[in-house]
Structures are given as C-alpha cells and as structure tokens.
Design a protein around this motif. Structure first.
Motif, PDB file in Angstrom:
ATOM      1  N   LEU A 151     -12.969 -46.055   8.727  1.00 58.56           N
ATOM      2  CA  LEU A 151     -12.751 -46.626   7.392  1.00 58.56           C
ATOM      3  C   LEU A 151     -11.313 -47.087   7.203  1.00 58.56           C
ATOM      4  CD1 LEU A 151     -14.936 -44.200   5.287  1.00 58.56           C
ATOM      5  CD2 LEU A 151     -15.348 -46.642   5.700  1.00 58.56           C
ATOM      6  N   PHE A 152     -10.361 -46.362   7.761  1.00 61.12           N
ATOM      7  CA  PHE A 152      -8.963 -46.791   7.691  1.00 61.12           C
ATOM      8  C   PHE A 152      -8.795 -48.139   8.391  1.00 61.12           C
ATOM      9  CE2 PHE A 152      -4.874 -47.195   9.831  1.00 61.12           C
ATOM     10  CZ  PHE A 152      -4.025 -47.228   8.735  1.00 61.12           C
ATOM     11  N   LEU A 153      -9.354 -48.254   9.583  1.00 63.40           N
ATOM     12  CA  LEU A 153      -9.255 -49.513  10.322  1.00 63.40           C
ATOM     13  C   LEU A 153      -9.971 -50.650   9.595  1.00 63.40           C
ATOM     14  CD1 LEU A 153      -9.796 -48.168  13.935  1.00 63.40           C
ATOM     15  CD2 LEU A 153      -7.666 -49.057  12.965  1.00 63.40           C
ATOM     16  N   ALA A 154     -11.126 -50.364   9.029  1.00 61.48           N
ATOM     17  CA  ALA A 154     -11.859 -51.386   8.272  1.00 61.48           C
ATOM     18  C   ALA A 154     -11.049 -51.859   7.080  1.00 61.48           C
ATOM     19  CB  ALA A 154     -13.208 -50.843   7.820  1.00 61.48           C
ATOM     20  N   LYS A 155     -10.382 -50.939   6.404  1.00 62.78           N
ATOM     21  CA  LYS A 155      -9.537 -51.300   5.262  1.00 62.78           C
ATOM     22  C   LYS A 155      -8.405 -52.226   5.696  1.00 62.78           C
ATOM     23  CE  LYS A 155      -6.160 -49.112   2.689  1.00 62.78           C
ATOM     24  NZ  LYS A 155      -5.200 -48.244   2.992  1.00 62.78           N
ATOM     25  N   GLU A 156      -7.779 -51.897   6.802  1.00 61.87           N
ATOM     26  CA  GLU A 156      -6.695 -52.750   7.311  1.00 61.87           C
ATOM     27  C   GLU A 156      -7.214 -54.130   7.726  1.00 61.87           C
ATOM     28  OE1 GLU A 156      -3.341 -51.915   7.245  1.00 61.87           O
ATOM     29  OE2 GLU A 156      -4.181 -50.276   6.050  1.00 61.87           O
ATOM     30  N   LEU A 157      -8.375 -54.155   8.347  1.00 59.86           N
ATOM     31  CA  LEU A 157      -8.949 -55.429   8.768  1.00 59.86           C
ATOM     32  C   LEU A 157      -9.348 -56.302   7.581  1.00 59.86           C
ATOM     33  CD1 LEU A 157     -11.032 -54.235  11.818  1.00 59.86           C
ATOM     34  CD2 LEU A 157      -9.141 -55.877  11.885  1.00 59.86           C
ATOM     35  N   THR A 158      -9.811 -55.684   6.500  1.00 60.68           N
ATOM     36  CA  THR A 158     -10.164 -56.486   5.321  1.00 60.68           C
ATOM     37  C   THR A 158      -8.920 -57.094   4.694  1.00 60.68           C
ATOM     38  OG1 THR A 158     -10.198 -54.526   3.890  1.00 60.68           O
ATOM     39  CG2 THR A 158     -12.303 -55.259   4.783  1.00 60.68           C
ATOM     40  N   THR A 185     -10.289 -67.803  10.499  1.00 59.15           N
ATOM     41  CA  THR A 185     -11.255 -67.053  11.301  1.00 59.15           C
ATOM     42  C   THR A 185     -11.909 -65.965  10.457  1.00 59.15           C
ATOM     43  OG1 THR A 185     -11.573 -65.730  13.291  1.00 59.15           O
ATOM     44  CG2 THR A 185      -9.493 -65.437  12.146  1.00 59.15           C
ATOM     45  N   ASP A 186     -13.090 -65.556  10.862  1.00 60.02           N
ATOM     46  CA  ASP A 186     -13.779 -64.465  10.168  1.00 60.02           C
ATOM     47  C   ASP A 186     -13.887 -63.212  11.041  1.00 60.02           C
ATOM     48  OD1 ASP A 186     -15.590 -65.383  12.014  1.00 60.02           O
ATOM     49  OD2 ASP A 186     -17.239 -65.632  10.601  1.00 60.02           O
ATOM     50  N   ARG A 187     -13.164 -63.203  12.166  1.00 58.73           N
ATOM     51  CA  ARG A 187     -13.290 -62.074  13.096  1.00 58.73           C
ATOM     52  C   ARG A 187     -12.846 -60.759  12.468  1.00 58.73           C
ATOM     53  NH1 ARG A 187      -8.614 -64.487  16.406  1.00 58.73           N
ATOM     54  NH2 ARG A 187      -6.870 -63.388  15.506  1.00 58.73           N
ATOM     55  N   HIS A 188     -11.836 -60.798  11.588  1.00 55.26           N
ATOM     56  CA  HIS A 188     -11.398 -59.563  10.929  1.00 55.26           C
ATOM     57  C   HIS A 188     -12.493 -59.027  10.009  1.00 55.26           C
ATOM     58  CE1 HIS A 188      -7.550 -61.542  11.974  1.00 55.26           C
ATOM     59  NE2 HIS A 188      -7.197 -60.299  12.269  1.00 55.26           N
ATOM     60  N   ALA A 224     -14.492 -55.455  10.429  1.00 51.23           N
ATOM     61  CA  ALA A 224     -14.534 -54.503   9.313  1.00 51.23           C
ATOM     62  C   ALA A 224     -15.982 -54.181   8.948  1.00 51.23           C
ATOM     63  CB  ALA A 224     -13.786 -55.061   8.111  1.00 51.23           C
ATOM     64  N   HIS A 225     -16.837 -55.179   8.972  1.00 50.52           N
ATOM     65  CA  HIS A 225     -18.257 -54.984   8.663  1.00 50.52           C
ATOM     66  C   HIS A 225     -18.881 -53.956   9.620  1.00 50.52           C
ATOM     67  CE1 HIS A 225     -22.483 -55.889   7.931  1.00 50.52           C
ATOM     68  NE2 HIS A 225     -22.610 -56.101   9.226  1.00 50.52           N
ATOM     69  N   TYR A 226     -18.651 -54.119  10.909  1.00 56.67           N
ATOM     70  CA  TYR A 226     -19.235 -53.199  11.889  1.00 56.67           C
ATOM     71  C   TYR A 226     -18.621 -51.796  11.786  1.00 56.67           C
ATOM     72  CZ  TYR A 226     -21.740 -57.099  13.888  1.00 56.67           C
ATOM     73  OH  TYR A 226     -22.576 -58.165  14.058  1.00 56.67           O
ATOM     74  N   LEU A 227     -17.339 -51.721  11.525  1.00 58.53           N
ATOM     75  CA  LEU A 227     -16.709 -50.403  11.359  1.00 58.53           C
ATOM     76  C   LEU A 227     -17.255 -49.670  10.139  1.00 58.53           C
ATOM     77  CD1 LEU A 227     -13.037 -51.294  12.298  1.00 58.53           C
ATOM     78  CD2 LEU A 227     -14.509 -49.652  13.492  1.00 58.53           C
ATOM     79  N   THR A 228     -17.490 -50.387   9.047  1.00 65.32           N
ATOM     80  CA  THR A 228     -18.042 -49.729   7.860  1.00 65.32           C
ATOM     81  C   THR A 228     -19.494 -49.317   8.092  1.00 65.32           C
ATOM     82  OG1 THR A 228     -18.525 -51.872   6.834  1.00 65.32           O
ATOM     83  CG2 THR A 228     -16.481 -50.787   6.183  1.00 65.32           C
ATOM     84  N   ALA A 229     -20.256 -50.106   8.846  1.00 65.73           N
ATOM     85  CA  ALA A 229     -21.631 -49.708   9.173  1.00 65.73           C
ATOM     86  C   ALA A 229     -21.642 -48.430  10.001  1.00 65.73           C
ATOM     87  CB  ALA A 229     -22.342 -50.837   9.921  1.00 65.73           C
ATOM     88  N   MET A 230     -20.730 -48.335  10.946  1.00 66.35           N
ATOM     89  CA  MET A 230     -20.632 -47.134  11.772  1.00 66.35           C
ATOM     90  C   MET A 230     -20.211 -45.935  10.923  1.00 66.35           C
ATOM     91  SD  MET A 230     -18.931 -49.035  15.089  1.00 66.35           S
ATOM     92  CE  MET A 230     -17.954 -47.667  15.568  1.00 66.35           C
TER      93      MET A 230
END
Length: 104
Positions: A48-55, A64-67, A71-77
C-alpha cells in the motif's frame, strides 16, 4: 497447516482462500496459506505504501499510465492479503442458541 485453535495470536496464519488478479474470469493468483498474519499484514502495508507513491507519480506523469497500473496491481494484492487475514480473524457464524438460552 493452520491450527484451528491457536494458543496465541502470533500462531495465526493465512488460510490461502483469497484469489486476486483475474484473467478470463479465472483467478490468476491466490494468497499463499500458512504465512504468519503479522508478516502478511506487514507485506500488505508495504504494498500500500508503494501504491500510494505510484499514484502520486501517476498524477504527474501524463505521458504514461504505467504508474497507475502498477498501483492498481499492488492495491489488488494488498486487498487480497487483508481479506485473507480477515477470514482468519472473523468467526464464520455465531454459535446457534438453544430455546432455553433464548428465553433468558
């Protein structure tokens, strides 16, 4: 294998019933069983920390939409791990009451 009545909360482990990331209506991944809950929650927190940073990065990177996808996949996990932990911590149903107990 997970204990059904652990002696301490530190003995609790994931049950591995929670799927995530679907392809063609089939789960591609599943939370692993027998991971200590503390370790699983620590990993979910890291995700979740990494997803927050990526958003935050996604808000500034217009080319690009890679970030956002990362973040989408990290939050799903993260959600899958937390849902699996909740399944361990939440009893399935309260015990049925007898007629005598209901009259009290």
């Amino acid at each position: 294998m997970s204990k059904t009545n652990p002696s301490t909360p530190t003995d609790l482990k994931t049950i591995g019933l929670t799927p995530f990331i679907y392809c063609s209506n089939q789960a591609l991944f599943r939370v692993s069983r027998d991971v200590p809950l503390g370790d699983a929650l620590a990993m979910a927190s890291d995700f979740l920390f990494l997803a927050k940073e990526l958003t935050k990065d996604a808000a500034y990177a217009r080319d690009t939409d890679r970030h956002a996808w990362a973040a989408h996949y990290l939050t799903a996990m993260s959600k899958a791990v937390i849902d699996d932990v909740v399944k361990v911590l939440t009893p399935l149903a309260p015990p049925a009451r007898t007629k005598a107990e209901s009259k009290k």
